[in-house]
Design a protein around this motif. Sequence first.
Motif, short mmCIF file in Angstrom:
data_model
loop_
_atom_site.label_atom_id
_atom_site.label_comp_id
_atom_site.label_asym_id
_atom_site.label_seq_id
_atom_site.Cartn_x
_atom_site.Cartn_y
_atom_site.Cartn_z
N THR A 236 0.85 -1.18 0.00
CA THR A 236 0.00 0.00 0.00
C THR A 236 0.89 1.24 0.00
OG1 THR A 236 -1.72 1.19 1.19
CG2 THR A 236 -0.18 -0.06 2.51
N ASN A 237 0.33 2.37 -0.32
CA ASN A 237 1.09 3.62 -0.33
C ASN A 237 1.07 4.32 1.02
OD1 ASN A 237 1.96 3.46 -2.97
ND2 ASN A 237 0.11 4.40 -3.77
N SER A 238 0.52 3.69 2.04
CA SER A 238 0.47 4.30 3.36
C SER A 238 1.18 3.39 4.37
CB SER A 238 -0.98 4.54 3.78
OG SER A 238 -1.67 3.32 3.81
N TYR A 239 1.38 3.91 5.56
CA TYR A 239 2.06 3.14 6.60
C TYR A 239 1.15 2.03 7.10
CZ TYR A 239 5.77 6.57 6.78
OH TYR A 239 6.82 7.37 6.45
N THR B 210 9.57 3.66 12.88
CA THR B 210 9.17 3.52 11.49
C THR B 210 10.21 2.68 10.78
OG1 THR B 210 8.14 5.69 11.55
CG2 THR B 210 8.64 4.79 9.39
N ASP C 201 4.62 1.20 10.52
CA ASP C 201 4.59 1.90 11.79
C ASP C 201 4.63 0.79 12.83
OD1 ASP C 201 4.31 3.75 13.80
OD2 ASP C 201 2.15 3.96 13.54
#
Length: 142
Positions: free
Chosen positions: A4-7, A86, A99
């Motif tokens: 995915t493009n998010s954490y 992170t 995260d």
Amino acid sequence: MTYTNSYIPIIISNYEVNRFYCSEGEVSEIVLSREKGINFNIRGKNVYLKIIPIEKKFVPQTSGTAGSSLGGKAYSLIKYPELDFTMYIICGGETFMFDVKARKTPARTYILQFPYKEDVEEQQEFFKGKTYENFLTDFLIS
């Protein structure tokens, strides 16, 4: 875990070795803050991650009472830190962003994979040489 493009929030063990497996290719790199006391090892499609425990040495004070048997001997106390950090894993040419929360939990294995990507050539082969009516018939039958 799907790319995915998010954490991606995850929880890992702070006292055992955690594993990340790249299903789509080799792991080329892992990026994280080394000063937090984290060891990692990359082996092909696998990343092994371990939080380094903190060892504290202390010498208990003798109180002078008759029942005290500690007698100034040095002891070690091992503490497993709970960390938040992170982390980036480059798997099959794509970057997975995490995260991470290191907590007292059993070791985990995370499988890194990409979402389904359609094969355009396979789809074009399906339509090749068919009339619109033949396509509709094949589509409705399937």
